[in-house]
Design a protein around this motif. Structure first.
Motif, PDB file in Angstrom:
ATOM      1  N   MET A  29      66.230  61.644 110.128  1.00  0.00           N
ATOM      2  CA  MET A  29      66.674  61.821 111.473  1.00  0.00           C
ATOM      3  C   MET A  29      66.441  60.657 112.200  1.00  0.00           C
ATOM      4  N   VAL A  30      65.051  60.338 112.169  1.00  0.00           N
ATOM      5  CA  VAL A  30      64.700  59.303 112.953  1.00  0.00           C
ATOM      6  C   VAL A  30      64.220  58.036 111.785  1.00  0.00           C
ATOM      7  N   SER A  31      64.585  56.835 112.228  1.00  0.00           N
ATOM      8  CA  SER A  31      64.284  55.826 111.158  1.00  0.00           C
ATOM      9  C   SER A  31      62.692  55.704 110.941  1.00  0.00           C
ATOM     10  N   LYS A  32      62.316  55.038 109.673  1.00  0.00           N
ATOM     11  CA  LYS A  32      61.026  54.860 109.248  1.00  0.00           C
ATOM     12  C   LYS A  32      60.515  53.763 110.575  1.00  0.00           C
ATOM     13  N   LYS A  33      61.271  52.624 110.752  1.00  0.00           N
ATOM     14  CA  LYS A  33      60.887  51.750 111.911  1.00  0.00           C
ATOM     15  C   LYS A  33      60.295  52.575 112.887  1.00  0.00           C
ATOM     16  N   PHE A  34      61.213  53.378 113.591  1.00  0.00           N
ATOM     17  CA  PHE A  34      60.950  54.007 114.896  1.00  0.00           C
ATOM     18  C   PHE A  34      59.583  54.592 114.769  1.00  0.00           C
ATOM     19  N   ILE A  35      59.360  55.457 113.527  1.00  0.00           N
ATOM     20  CA  ILE A  35      58.112  56.133 113.459  1.00  0.00           C
ATOM     21  C   ILE A  35      56.832  55.079 113.289  1.00  0.00           C
ATOM     22  N   ASP A  36      57.131  53.952 112.478  1.00  0.00           N
ATOM     23  CA  ASP A  36      56.324  53.090 112.317  1.00  0.00           C
ATOM     24  C   ASP A  36      55.868  52.210 113.774  1.00  0.00           C
ATOM     25  N   LEU A  55      50.992  65.642 114.710  1.00  0.00           N
ATOM     26  CA  LEU A  55      52.235  66.452 114.319  1.00  0.00           C
ATOM     27  C   LEU A  55      53.374  65.692 113.693  1.00  0.00           C
ATOM     28  N   PRO A  56      53.687  66.455 112.523  1.00  0.00           N
ATOM     29  CA  PRO A  56      54.890  65.739 111.478  1.00  0.00           C
ATOM     30  C   PRO A  56      56.325  66.075 112.259  1.00  0.00           C
ATOM     31  N   MET A  57      56.691  65.280 113.234  1.00  0.00           N
ATOM     32  CA  MET A  57      57.791  65.678 113.874  1.00  0.00           C
ATOM     33  C   MET A  57      59.115  65.590 113.038  1.00  0.00           C
ATOM     34  N   GLU A  58      59.364  64.677 112.184  1.00  0.00           N
ATOM     35  CA  GLU A  58      60.331  64.739 111.246  1.00  0.00           C
ATOM     36  C   GLU A  58      60.685  66.081 110.426  1.00  0.00           C
TER      37      GLU A  58
END
Length: 148
Positions: free
Chosen positions: A1-8, A94-97
């Protein structure tokens, strides 16, 4: 849903600005949530600047340049709110993904008995007869991740 880069990048931002980043869900003070509500309310009000860009015109009456300016402003406005929300979610651990996946699955259950969407007069999708609430599944995710 969202990229790993965004979360990082959210994690990097929270770290850079010394914001809380628990590894698992964590309760926080009410004042944290109230402060976040104030920030989001300010962000929502920024839409008034975008409304002003229309200057009484319909979308079809706008020039290509005006449409581009509005689309840029809307993109920045929505993007800022997403970043604020994810930053806040990170500060609660929170684990938003996972949460967003459950919410989207729940949203897919909103169709009417014939499989058609139901809308209110603003265009909001309404709940159909097969709708199920996401909260029980979200609670299970949080129980899984919650450290005592």
């Amino acid at each position: 849903m969202v990229s790993k880069k965004f979360i990082d990048d959210i994690k990097k931002f929270n770290s850079m600005y010394k914001l809380d980043m628990p590894a698992s869900p964590k309760g926080r003070e009410l004042k944290i949530l109230q402060g976040f509500q104030d920030i989001i309310s300010e962000e929502v009000k920024e839409a008034e600047d975008i409304f002003e860009m229309y200057k009484g015109k319909n979308s079809d009456d706008l020039s290509k340049e005006e449409r581009l300016e509005i689309l840029t402003a809307v993109s920045d406005w929505l993007g800022d709110m997403v970043v604020y929300c994810f930053t806040q979610a990170q500060s609660w651990g929170l684990p938003m993904e996972d949460v967003l996946n459950v919410i989207m699955d729940s949203n897919f259950s909103k169709l009417d008995q014939d499989g058609n969407p139901i809308y209110d007069d603003r265009g909001k999708v309404l709940k159909g007869p097969n709708y199920w609430k996401p909260e029980p599944k979200i609670k299970e995710i949080l129980k899984r991740d919650l450290k005592q």
